[in-house]
Structures are given as structure tokens and as C-alpha cells.
Design an enzyme around this catalytic site. Sequence first.
Site, PDB file in Angstrom:
ATOM      1  N   ASP A  36     -30.808  17.141  15.494  1.00 29.67           N
ATOM      2  CA  ASP A  36     -30.762  18.173  14.523  1.00 29.67           C
ATOM      3  C   ASP A  36     -31.430  17.771  13.277  1.00 29.67           C
ATOM      4  O   ASP A  36     -32.044  18.695  12.840  1.00 29.67           O
ATOM      5  CB  ASP A  36     -29.098  18.054  13.946  1.00 29.67           C
ATOM      6  CG  ASP A  36     -28.261  18.979  15.216  1.00 29.67           C
ATOM      7  OD1 ASP A  36     -28.913  19.421  16.264  1.00 29.67           O
ATOM      8  OD2 ASP A  36     -27.155  18.606  14.980  1.00 29.67           O
ATOM      9  N   ALA A  37     -31.657  16.671  12.708  1.00 33.33           N
ATOM     10  CA  ALA A  37     -32.589  16.350  11.686  1.00 33.33           C
ATOM     11  C   ALA A  37     -33.820  16.999  11.771  1.00 33.33           C
ATOM     12  O   ALA A  37     -34.468  17.370  10.961  1.00 33.33           O
ATOM     13  CB  ALA A  37     -32.512  14.874  11.557  1.00 33.33           C
ATOM     14  N   TYR A  39     -34.987  19.483  13.655  1.00 29.13           N
ATOM     15  CA  TYR A  39     -35.003  20.943  13.616  1.00 29.13           C
ATOM     16  C   TYR A  39     -34.799  21.285  12.114  1.00 29.13           C
ATOM     17  O   TYR A  39     -35.465  22.242  11.665  1.00 29.13           O
ATOM     18  CB  TYR A  39     -33.673  21.436  14.386  1.00 29.13           C
ATOM     19  CG  TYR A  39     -33.590  23.108  14.550  1.00 29.13           C
ATOM     20  CD1 TYR A  39     -33.973  23.721  15.389  1.00 29.13           C
ATOM     21  CD2 TYR A  39     -32.796  23.703  13.423  1.00 29.13           C
ATOM     22  CE1 TYR A  39     -34.095  25.133  15.331  1.00 29.13           C
ATOM     23  CE2 TYR A  39     -32.712  24.969  13.568  1.00 29.13           C
ATOM     24  CZ  TYR A  39     -33.187  25.661  14.288  1.00 29.13           C
ATOM     25  OH  TYR A  39     -33.476  27.154  14.097  1.00 29.13           O
ATOM     26  N   SER A  85     -14.567  50.338  29.178  1.00 22.71           N
ATOM     27  CA  SER A  85     -13.638  49.015  29.286  1.00 22.71           C
ATOM     28  C   SER A  85     -13.214  48.795  30.856  1.00 22.71           C
ATOM     29  O   SER A  85     -13.761  49.634  31.623  1.00 22.71           O
ATOM     30  CB  SER A  85     -12.123  49.346  28.615  1.00 22.71           C
ATOM     31  OG  SER A  85     -11.453  50.461  29.277  1.00 22.71           O
ATOM     32  N   LYS A 129     -13.912  35.718  30.840  1.00 27.91           N
ATOM     33  CA  LYS A 129     -13.834  36.953  30.099  1.00 27.91           C
ATOM     34  C   LYS A 129     -13.620  36.287  28.755  1.00 27.91           C
ATOM     35  O   LYS A 129     -12.358  35.969  28.497  1.00 27.91           O
ATOM     36  CB  LYS A 129     -12.704  37.657  30.429  1.00 27.91           C
ATOM     37  CG  LYS A 129     -12.456  38.965  29.643  1.00 27.91           C
ATOM     38  CD  LYS A 129     -11.464  39.717  30.202  1.00 27.91           C
ATOM     39  CE  LYS A 129     -11.354  41.150  29.354  1.00 27.91           C
ATOM     40  NZ  LYS A 129     -11.149  41.022  28.052  1.00 27.91           N
ATOM     41  N   LYS A 303     -17.391  41.160  39.206  1.00 30.81           N
ATOM     42  CA  LYS A 303     -18.135  42.603  39.469  1.00 30.81           C
ATOM     43  C   LYS A 303     -18.715  42.526  41.035  1.00 30.81           C
ATOM     44  O   LYS A 303     -19.395  41.287  41.251  1.00 30.81           O
ATOM     45  CB  LYS A 303     -19.475  42.538  38.380  1.00 30.81           C
ATOM     46  CG  LYS A 303     -18.936  42.470  37.020  1.00 30.81           C
ATOM     47  CD  LYS A 303     -19.993  42.682  36.069  1.00 30.81           C
ATOM     48  CE  LYS A 303     -19.216  42.675  34.515  1.00 30.81           C
ATOM     49  NZ  LYS A 303     -20.391  42.365  33.440  1.00 30.81           N
ATOM     50  N   CYS A 421      23.311  19.791   4.421  1.00 26.88           N
ATOM     51  CA  CYS A 421      22.556  19.397   6.067  1.00 26.88           C
ATOM     52  C   CYS A 421      23.610  20.046   6.907  1.00 26.88           C
ATOM     53  O   CYS A 421      24.849  19.667   7.124  1.00 26.88           O
ATOM     54  CB  CYS A 421      22.594  17.972   6.002  1.00 26.88           C
ATOM     55  SG  CYS A 421      22.124  17.199   7.595  1.00 26.88           S
ATOM     56  N   CYS A 424      25.302  16.616   8.612  1.00 22.60           N
ATOM     57  CA  CYS A 424      26.336  15.641   7.948  1.00 22.60           C
ATOM     58  C   CYS A 424      26.978  16.181   6.798  1.00 22.60           C
ATOM     59  O   CYS A 424      27.507  15.692   6.123  1.00 22.60           O
ATOM     60  CB  CYS A 424      25.306  14.537   7.590  1.00 22.60           C
ATOM     61  SG  CYS A 424      24.183  14.377   6.166  1.00 22.60           S
ATOM     62  N   CYS A 457      23.575  10.129   7.627  1.00 21.93           N
ATOM     63  CA  CYS A 457      23.017  11.335   8.263  1.00 21.93           C
ATOM     64  C   CYS A 457      22.940  10.974   9.878  1.00 21.93           C
ATOM     65  O   CYS A 457      22.031  10.210  10.074  1.00 21.93           O
ATOM     66  CB  CYS A 457      22.135  12.256   7.906  1.00 21.93           C
ATOM     67  SG  CYS A 457      21.862  13.807   9.030  1.00 21.93           S
TER      68      CYS A 457
END
Length: 793
Positions: A36-37, A39, A85, A129, A303, A421, A424, A457
Site C-alpha cells: 500500500d505504501a 501505491y 428483476s 447475490k 443463470k 429491581c 429483589c 439481589c
Amino acid sequence: MSDTTPQAAARIAQLRSELDAHNYRYYVLDEPSVPDAEYDRLFNELKALEAAHPELVTAESPTQRVGGAALTAFGQIRHEVPMLSLGNAFEELDLREFDRRVREGLADELPAGDLFGGGASVEYSCEPKLDGLAVSLLYEHGQLVRGATRGDGTTGEDISANVRTVRNIPLKLHGEGWPAVLEVRGEVFMSKAGFEALNARQLESGGKTFANPRNAAAGSLRQLDPKITASRPLEFCCYGVGRVDGELAPTHVGLLEKLKSWGLPISRELKRAMGVEDCLEYYRDIGARRQSLAYEIDGVVFKVNNLAWQRELGFRAREPRWAIAHKFPASEELTELLDVEFQVGRTGAVTPVARLKPVQVAGVTVSNATLHNMDEVARLGVMIGDTVIIRRAGDVIPQVMAVVADRRPADARPVQVPEQCPVCGSQVERTQLIKRSKGKESVSEGAVYRCVGRLACGAQLKQAIIHFVSRRAMDIDGLGDKIVEQLVDTGLIGSPADLYTLTYEQVVALEGFADLSTRNLLAAIAASKQPALARFIYALGIPDVGEETAKVLARSLGSLERVSQALPEVLTYLPDIGAEVAYEIHNFFEDAHNRTVISQLRERGMQLQEEGEVHAEFAASVTLAEFLARLQIPFIAATGAQKLAEKAGSLAGVIALSRDWLELSVLKGLNEKAKQSLREFFSEPQQVARAEAIEQQLQAFGMHWASEKKVVEGLPLTGQTWVLTGTLEAMSRDVVKEKLEGLGAKVAGSVSAKTACVVAGPGAGSKLAKASELGVKVLDEAEFLALLTGYGL
């Protein structure tokens, strides 16, 4: 035109050619040819040259993807060939019926079999898809001249400026031999990793987050300002053509391969299938791999591969007879919110849970879904009785995604947090967030409501003990959820410390216990009395303190005593510990009940291992300048703090300077506002006391700037983040994690651009896909074991 223009023009042409080639290898062939560097270096060189020679900028240059001026509205484009579609298959029977109709329609073309060619198979193309937005791209003489949405199939929107910003759409076709007019059709989508990154950026900037990658892609592509589209991580995948001058290939797969040779990306999952059984096998295979793909899909498109046969089969109404979309079970569905109940977790968090009219989502019956917290309830605007959209992805807990507001009934009721609560009866209070900014404390409401009953609780007590004994905490074998519930319900234990007072007679009398199981459980409890400090901290169940934070606390401060005494401001000097977590830790150890339980654990034989001094990297690590900057004195940031530190040399000196107006007035590097703020800050006794308390603790821990520095032994993987994925066969994940942490690495659960390396075993899924997408280094298990051997492990 300057004398250097011929040389510049040649270099610009060369750079464009190189960048186009790199884009082709990266996006189409999936074979990156440069880092990447490199590029980025080429790209930036081209930008600089074009800036110096604007007369040489052309529309197809790789730099021209940043977007132009914003539009006031999209124009309309009529599709010369309608974008129809596809018909849908939801069950295996639907696909078999489609195949029967195809073979019936091709009876004259297929080899002899039964009356309708039933003995012959049709070759189909298979591709996933993609869940994105259908678009049309028009190329004339190899140049991209127009982009349009599908719209209603006949008329779409002109998004030409926006599609030019999508990185893997070629502005000029590669190679040669393309027709004078070529209309390419495909899907613009957003990868899962891109979607997560976009939402993270939106949250940081206070913008709107997106519900799913499809919505994000559609919203990004239909921006009136192309610069916004350019900033979004969109990708394109072509699946066919519209208008074409001439023939490209005799088959659909051949057509797509031809498009690929011209620089247009096609699905890497594209395959041929002979007959319906092969199609079903493809559908099942990609369905099993669906969650590990780097992008969302909602089915498979089949297809007829032979293009002449496609023409013979033709169309019906608004869909072709030669293609079908075999959809996966829906991951989103509509249902009714019947009620909202509240659950209590081990930290006392009172969480809303949606009770739903049962509905099938992605093949599973869903009757409950998470609402996260009351802030999310408010954001959604959800009311009891609403019709809501439920989403389920893989094994993730189903969640409420949105409300269908126009279906709200007249008797819909608001969601209200209980005052007591539900377990409790104790008071339920909203958490408060304490933040310091510009030297002042501000209190705001948090997103979480908590029961104040703590271990009184029953829900919190059971969950706290279940967490305490779990495998990654104290790892007491044989103490499952049901046994913990028995022990609490029978009154044998009222806190984690009571586990260590259990007797043989008490346990053997419990349901399901005999002599051997009793002795095994008591032996496991006794064996847990020497945990590593990090395990013990994690086992305590401090809110927001997971395994990694527990390890940071143990490794950095070295003892439970320091961790329990640490001020929130001191805790924030440790890696990855922010203010909110720091206050949770401090408040936990300030609680009298928690201190009592820890004291009882000590008295009952708990001996913590791996305790020691503050880690060497934190010895004398806090500078006076950093200390002053973190006090949040208004108008005094890092530079001003450094000036003060250089002038005064100590906290006492800074306080004295703040009270000596003559000396302060001639100090360079601070403006008048900063000087006045310094005076006001240290004129308040509580601010002086707070600053002195923090300094005293830094001195006690050896972190103070005047403390003795220690030699830090470097570890080979210090500062690196690693991720594990797949099944590791030679050793368990826990062992691998310990070895990596022993080498100084942090082991994370998700892949990001900051990940140094991913260790991928068999069955690796979405993490491996994301690593590949981000260019993160990946080691298989054999390579990882060789690495460990190299480090003498």
C-alpha cells in the site's frame, strides 16, 4: 506550456498506467503487486504532477475519483435495455421447478431424454447475490461516460459523478477489443469491514450510523455531494451487460471472464454447475460459508450459461425465464413487540429485552431480541405494540433494528424503566458519568440503569458467583450454573468468599451429589486458592473490566493493594484505560461490601500469585509536563504544560508560581488567558488537594518523575496486536494466547488495520477474510509454531 511539460506528460502517462495496472491486480485479480505504501507514493507523485500541470489532467486519471461539485438533484436516465428483476426461489422445490421449466423450454435443444428433455442437464452459472445497489455503467470507446441506478427498471437516476469515485470501477477499460458501446451491469456494495469502519467514523464525528451494509452502500452512492461518496468504502462487482455493440462470448461465464480481462471486477465465487443437483450443492456450500465471506449476500443467482439458450427462453412479465435468485432464509423480518421486560446482570445492569410475537428469521424462530439499553430504546423510538424490524446474523443475538412507525397502534405504550429491581425490589438508579474537562468536574447521565441491591439481589449474586468460578476466572471445575443456583437458593453461600467455607456435609446433602462428586468439588475449590493476580482481578467482576484490562492492571501495578488503592487519575496513565473504566475500578474498591468480600477471601486462604513491583516500563514514566497537562487546567495544553514544568521544576513550584503574579506575568510561552486560568485553578483548595494526592500516589507507586528509573527488558512482540482465528490443533487457544502475551503481544478478538498478525487455523472465517482485505500478515499454525521455536518457546 512550460519546457518541462513533455517530460511531465510522459511521467504522468507512466504513472497512470502503473496505477491502473496495480488497481487491476488488486481489485480484479486479487493479487496485489505492490505494498500500500508504494501505491500511495505513486498516487501522491501523480497528484503533485497534475497539480503542477493542470492542463494535463484527464477525466480517466486515477486521481479524479475524489468527487466534483455537489449536485442539486439527480437527473433521470432511461435504460435502453430494461434492468429487470429476478424471480425468487425460497425452497429447494422452487429451484427444481425452475430447472424443470428451463428444460421444458429447451426441449428442442437438449439431448433426447423424456418428452421434455428430462434426461439431460442444463449448465448454469452460479454466483452469490450481493446485498447492495444495482447500477449500470456505460462505456463508449473504452471510456466510462455514465452511471445510473436501476430505479424502476426502466428509468434510473444519473449517478455518473458518484460511480467515478468507486475505486475498483475502471475509468478506462484495460486491454483492447472492447466494443464501441458497452453497458456493464453490477452491484455496488460495502464489505463488512468497510461497513464497520464507516459506522465507527460516523460515531466519532457524531454522524448517523447505518443499520446494515446494504443501506450504507445505497445511502453512500446516492449522495448529492460526490465527495461524500468518495469518502465511503464502496466496491463494485459486475454480473452482466445491457446494451452491447456486437457479441462478446457464447456463454455467461465467458462474458464475465471477458469483462474481467478489461479490468472489471467479477465475483471470485463464480462457478459453473451441471444440472440442478450441482446448483443445490453450490447453494449449500456458500450458505455454510456465508458468515465468513467479506461481504453480505442474501442468496445465489443461477443463470442458464448458454447465451443463445437465454435468448430462446426469453422473458415473462418483468423477469427473465433463464435466471433465478435462490434466496437464503431472511435475516430481517417484521413482527410485533408484545412487551419489554427487564433483566438484571451480574453488575446490576437492568437491561431491556424485547418480547416478540414469534417469527422465523434466517431459519430460526425468534421470540426475544436485545434492546441494549434505554438510550437505544430512545434512539429507535420504540413503543410496546409497535411493528418492528428484527435482524439476526449468524449466532449473534437477534436485535431490534427499526420501528415501522406508520403501523403504530393507537394503544401503543412507552417503554419505562422499573423504579424497583424486578428481582429483589431494590431501587434502580441511572449510572452517572463523571468527567473532568478544563479542570472542572461534570456529571452526566450514563446509558445504564443499575439495581443498587448489589449482592443482596439474587440475580446479581448468582451471576457474580457464576462469573467468579468460570473457566477464565477462578476456573473451579464442577461448579456449573445450576449448582451455584442451588448453593445460593439453599443459603449456603452469600458471596464468592463463602465458597471457601463449604463443608463435605453441606455439599453431599445437595441434590445430585454423592461422595465422589462432593470430594471432587471441594478439591477443585481448594485448588483455586492460588490464582494469578490477573485472573483474580477479572474474577471479581468489576464493571467494564474484562480479561485484557485485568491483565493490564496486574502487569502494570503488580499487586492487588495498588490496584485497589489507585486513584482514577493514576489508572488513566495505564494503557487502554480511559476515565470511565478508571472510575468503575476505583468505585468498586471503594465499596465497603466489596472490600469485605476481598478481605474474607484473603482470610480463607486466597494467595495471589505473580504479585510484585510496578512494572519497569512505568517506573518514573510520568513527566511533570504530562502530569500538568492531565490536570485539565483551562487553556493549558501540552505546550503550555511543558513551559510550566521547565520553569517551576515541581508541582510545589508550579503552585508557588501560580501565586506569584509578578513572576508568572513574565513567563514566556503562556498567554494571558492561560496565566489567569492557572491562578484561578490553584486558588481552589480542592484542586490543590487533588493534584497533591495524585502526586503522592505516583511517588508511592514509583511512577513519579523523580522516582528511580528501571531498565525495561524488551520483549520481541511488545506493542503488537495479534488475532487468533480458526481451530488450532497443536495447542489450545489459551496456551497460544499466553505464549503471545509472554512475548509482549496483545491478543485481540477482532482484526483491524492496526493488527500486526493473524494466526489462522483450519476453519478460519470472517477474521481471515478481513485480514486479507486489510493486507494484514497471516501465519498458519505451522508457521506460528516455527516462530515460537525461534523464540525458544
